[in-house]
Enzyme design. Structure first.
Site, short mmCIF file in Angstrom:
data_model
loop_
_atom_site.label_atom_id
_atom_site.label_comp_id
_atom_site.label_asym_id
_atom_site.label_seq_id
_atom_site.Cartn_x
_atom_site.Cartn_y
_atom_site.Cartn_z
N HIS A 27 0.86 -1.20 0.00
CA HIS A 27 0.00 0.00 0.00
C HIS A 27 0.89 1.24 0.00
O HIS A 27 1.25 1.76 1.06
CB HIS A 27 -0.91 -0.04 1.23
CG HIS A 27 -1.90 1.08 1.30
ND1 HIS A 27 -3.05 1.01 2.06
CD2 HIS A 27 -1.92 2.32 0.73
CE1 HIS A 27 -3.72 2.15 1.95
NE2 HIS A 27 -3.05 2.97 1.15
N HIS A 29 1.23 4.79 -2.60
CA HIS A 29 0.79 5.54 -3.80
C HIS A 29 2.05 6.16 -4.39
O HIS A 29 2.72 6.94 -3.71
CB HIS A 29 -0.19 6.64 -3.42
CG HIS A 29 -1.41 6.12 -2.71
ND1 HIS A 29 -2.60 5.91 -3.35
CD2 HIS A 29 -1.60 5.73 -1.43
CE1 HIS A 29 -3.49 5.44 -2.49
NE2 HIS A 29 -2.91 5.31 -1.31
N HIS A 207 -9.56 1.00 -1.01
CA HIS A 207 -9.49 1.71 0.27
C HIS A 207 -10.89 1.67 0.88
O HIS A 207 -11.87 2.03 0.21
CB HIS A 207 -9.10 3.17 0.06
CG HIS A 207 -7.65 3.41 -0.21
ND1 HIS A 207 -6.97 2.78 -1.21
CD2 HIS A 207 -6.76 4.24 0.41
CE1 HIS A 207 -5.71 3.21 -1.20
NE2 HIS A 207 -5.55 4.09 -0.23
N GLU A 210 -10.93 3.73 6.18
CA GLU A 210 -9.81 4.58 6.64
C GLU A 210 -10.46 5.64 7.55
O GLU A 210 -10.20 5.70 8.74
CB GLU A 210 -9.11 5.22 5.44
CG GLU A 210 -7.98 6.18 5.82
CD GLU A 210 -7.33 6.87 4.61
OE1 GLU A 210 -7.89 6.81 3.49
OE2 GLU A 210 -6.25 7.48 4.79
N ASP A 288 1.92 4.09 2.67
CA ASP A 288 0.87 4.94 2.08
C ASP A 288 1.45 6.07 1.22
O ASP A 288 1.48 5.95 0.00
CB ASP A 288 -0.06 5.49 3.17
CG ASP A 288 -1.46 5.80 2.68
OD1 ASP A 288 -1.77 5.49 1.54
OD2 ASP A 288 -2.25 6.37 3.46
N ASP A 289 1.87 7.17 1.86
CA ASP A 289 2.41 8.32 1.12
C ASP A 289 3.65 8.82 1.87
O ASP A 289 3.60 9.88 2.52
CB ASP A 289 1.36 9.44 1.06
CG ASP A 289 0.09 8.98 0.36
OD1 ASP A 289 0.09 8.88 -0.88
OD2 ASP A 289 -0.88 8.67 1.07
N1 ADE Z 1 -4.48 8.70 -2.01
C1 ADE Z 1 -3.24 8.79 -1.53
N2 ADE Z 1 -3.23 8.49 -0.23
C2 ADE Z 1 -4.49 8.18 0.13
C3 ADE Z 1 -5.11 7.78 1.33
N3 ADE Z 1 -4.43 7.63 2.46
N4 ADE Z 1 -6.44 7.56 1.31
C4 ADE Z 1 -7.14 7.73 0.20
N5 ADE Z 1 -6.60 8.09 -0.96
C5 ADE Z 1 -5.28 8.33 -1.01
ZN ZN Z 2 -3.68 4.82 0.54
#
Ligand code: ADE
Ligand code: ZN
Length: 350
Positions: A27, A29, A207, A210, A288-289
């Protein structure tokens, strides 16, 4: 069994052991790996003007209150990506970091609509990302695959359009997912485009849970036929769902540092990762990011360990879960699981 041996790993060797363990990131992006320095470099190369004076000033703006406050800045950052080389540079920079953290497998999300909306064709996105994927395989033997995500704040018609544009590159991605603003955009909105993706033989993830309710997780499972749930931490509100996830071993790709930065939990001590693991759910940890949240894959093992008093057995389980939950060929997964056992045994007996 090496999981019991994990208990013998001395505290001062845990970090080296986690790094050495074969593991998968499931996971992340790719647009969320774009570091401010690279954003500025690409902006200069492509003559894009940014509303920030420097990479440092941009980083200072990374104070998020929820998912939407992050997404606004994340989409702005992605506006510097124009050419095939830009997509290659972004993916290559991230895979290089991930390789140093002992990842043997990475399933990378990408958001084509973020780019097609700006006039960048899917062919450019695919060419740059695929070149980085192939180079990671040839240079390090790292197994990398791409998952195309639909932006859920846009319409299903727009998802259908980008899917049609991506189909000529069907052999360059292994699955589809659903991301962006969760609240008010239930999985049910995308039933038809996911049915089309399944008919193409693609893997399905989404997703869900969350920020959104457990019902969105049920919808992702029942309507989209998701094989894995991205995040899923809100499942703890629904005991029947918790039992269902454990019984069917439906993996959750949990992102602990992301959840703190986006205020899903107040602190890591409040995170429910340990609750999920102790309920027998196939939870994994992921970044994630990472460029926006400041936690790499290793941090997502080690920081919850400290905050939640996870044991080395929990960490071994997280690494094993990541390999089992991946969409890699079963023989390869088995090989990695054996290597994971060997790694734990070596650190326990050294
Ligand atoms: N796009 C990038 N990060 C995300 C996240 N945590 N939740 C939903 N969309 C995303
Ligand atoms: Zn994500």
């Amino acid at each position: 069994m090496s999981i019991e041996l994990a208990a013998r790993i001395p505290a001062q060797r845990v970090s080296d052991w986690v790094r050495a363990c074969p593991k998968a990131e499931l996971h992340v992006h790719i647009e969320g790996t774009l570091e401010p320095e690279l954003i500025f470099k690409l902006a200069g190369r492509n003559r894009v003007t940014l509303p920030y004076a420097s990479a440092e000033a941009l980083r200072q703006a990374y104070a998020f209150t929820d998912l939407q406050s992050f997404l606004d800045i994340y989409y702005a950052g992605a506006s510097v990506l124009i050419t095939e080389e830009d997509f290659f540079d972004m993916a290559w920079a991230y895979l290089s970091k991930l390789h140093q953290q002992g990842a043997v497998r990475c399933e990378l999300f990408f958001d084509p609509q973020t780019h097609t909306e700006r006039g960048v064709p899917v062919s450019v996105v695919m060419a740059g990302l695929t070149a980085a994927v192939q180079r990671a395989q040839t240079e390090w033997g790292m197994s990398v695959a791409l998952i195309l995500c639909f932006l859920r704040h846009l319409s299903e018609d727009e998802a259908q359009t980008v899917f049609t544009q991506a189909l000529p590159f069907r052999d360059q991605f292994i699955g589809v997912g659903l991301d962006s603003s969760e609240r008010g955009h239930p999985p049910s909105k995308f039933e038809r485009v996911f049915a089309r993706a399944r008919a193409e033989g693609l893997h399905i993830v989404a997703h869900a849970g969350e920020e959104g309710p457990p019902d969105y997780i049920w919808q992702a499972l029942r309507l989209l036929k998701a094989e894995r749930i991205d995040h899923g931490v809100q499942a703890v509100q629904d005991p029947e769902l918790m039992r269902h996830l454990a019984e069917h071993q439906i993996p959750l790709t949990v992102c602990p540092t992301s959840n703190i930065k986006l205020c899903v939990f107040d602190t890591l001590r409040d995170h429910n990762l340990k609750v999920l693991l102790d309920a027998g759910i196939c939870a994994t940890v992921n970044s994630d990011d990472p460029a926006y949240f400041g936690g790499d894959l290793m941090d997502n093992y080690l920081l919850p360990m400290q905050a939640l008093q996870l044991t080395p057995q929990h960490l071994h389980t997280l690494a094993a879960n990541s390999l089992r939950a991946s969409f890699a060929p079963p023989a390869l997964v088995q090989q990695w699981l054996t290597q994971l056992d060997d790694c734990t045994r070596a650190f326990a007996s050294a």
